[in-house]
Design a protein around this motif. Structure first.
Motif, mmCIF file in Angstrom:
data_model
loop_
_atom_site.group_PDB
_atom_site.id
_atom_site.type_symbol
_atom_site.label_atom_id
_atom_site.label_comp_id
_atom_site.label_asym_id
_atom_site.label_seq_id
_atom_site.Cartn_x
_atom_site.Cartn_y
_atom_site.Cartn_z
ATOM 1 N N SER A 160 0.830 -1.199 0.000
ATOM 2 C CA SER A 160 0.000 0.000 0.000
ATOM 3 C C SER A 160 0.866 1.251 0.000
ATOM 4 O O SER A 160 0.598 2.213 -0.722
ATOM 5 N N GLU A 161 1.927 1.236 0.818
ATOM 6 C CA GLU A 161 2.835 2.375 0.853
ATOM 7 C C GLU A 161 3.586 2.505 -0.469
ATOM 8 O O GLU A 161 3.873 3.608 -0.936
ATOM 9 N N GLY A 162 3.907 1.362 -1.086
ATOM 10 C CA GLY A 162 4.545 1.393 -2.392
ATOM 11 C C GLY A 162 3.620 1.977 -3.448
ATOM 12 O O GLY A 162 4.079 2.667 -4.373
ATOM 13 N N MET A 163 2.319 1.721 -3.321
ATOM 14 C CA MET A 163 1.355 2.289 -4.264
ATOM 15 C C MET A 163 1.300 3.808 -4.112
ATOM 16 O O MET A 163 1.143 4.538 -5.092
ATOM 17 N N ASN A 164 1.434 4.294 -2.882
ATOM 18 C CA ASN A 164 1.500 5.739 -2.673
ATOM 19 C C ASN A 164 2.690 6.327 -3.425
ATOM 20 O O ASN A 164 2.577 7.362 -4.086
#
Length: 230
Positions: A160-164
């Motif tokens: 999820s943080e990588g998607m940000n």
């Protein structure tokens, strides 16, 4: 505005975006609206598991909107608090070793329970309320309790943080709403193309045999059989 991505894993083990939302605030009622609206968009197909940090508002919304989904906690966010919350003990190598063995090397529930009780007694931690709160949530983050829950191999919220970070290439904190929608569309198109490229490689290219094992050779033979003609 807070950006909330619904991130999962596709058949190539790539991060894939199932949806996202821009929120006015981070209250439980707002998260409930986001989850409810997302469920409508995906025709009520609920995930088997969802992984978040220890946000109470989000946890309450998951409980009310996704009652049949297993709610897991990000083990990385929890372990990051160990040095701070257990500073007196965690600085000692013996405690750190005992604690990590209990948390990460307990293969089954019975072993974890035995090791946890021994740890609490050995270091006289009976009155540590923070540790007790973690113990009460053991079924949400301890491997011995979660290993049989399908989560596509995910234990933390890094995807999820990588998607940000992925979206940062297209939008920023000063991006207007119109530009955000246009940038988000470009990001989704790039994600779609990455998956299509992997689909093409799977069907039209031979995998490099790194170890030449029976398992690798079997995979190559299966790939040949399943490859489309023409």
């Amino acid at each position: 505005m807070p950006f909330v991505p619904f991130t999962g894993v596709n058949h190539h083990y790539q991060s894939v975006l199932f949806g996202f939302a821009l929120m006015r605030d981070e209250l439980k009622t707002t998260f409930e609206w986001v989850l409810g609206t997302w469920l409508e968009a995906v025709e009520g197909k609920t995930p088997l598991a969802i992984i978040i940090d220890q946000d109470q508002a989000m946890a309450g919304a998951i409980q009310s909107q996704l009652p049949n989904t297993t709610h897991l906690l990000c083990s990385w966010h929890i372990s990051n608090k160990f040095p701070e919350k257990l500073s007196t003990y965690y600085a000692k190598e013996e405690f750190k070793s005992d604690f990590n063995n209990c948390i990460y090397h307990s293969l089954i529930e019975e072993i974890f329970e035995d090791m946890w009780k021994a740890l609490i007694l050995k270091y006289k931690l009976e009155d540590n309320t923070w540790l007790q709160s973690l113990y009460n949530l053991k079924h949400k983050w301890i491997d011995a309790y979660t290993r049989n829950i399908f989560s596509a191999g995910q234990k933390i919220t890094s995807r999820s943080e990588g998607m940000n970070a992925f979206f940062d290439a297209y939008v920023g904190s000063c991006t207007g709403l119109k530009e955000f929608v246009e940038g988000a569309q470009k990001a989704l198109e790039r994600q779609f193309m990455r998956e299509k490229e992997e689909d093409y490689n799977t069907h039209h290219k031979i995998c490099c045999m790194r170890m030449n094992t029976a398992l690798e050779n079997h995979k190559r033979d299966v790939q040949k059989i399943s490859r489309p003609i023409g």
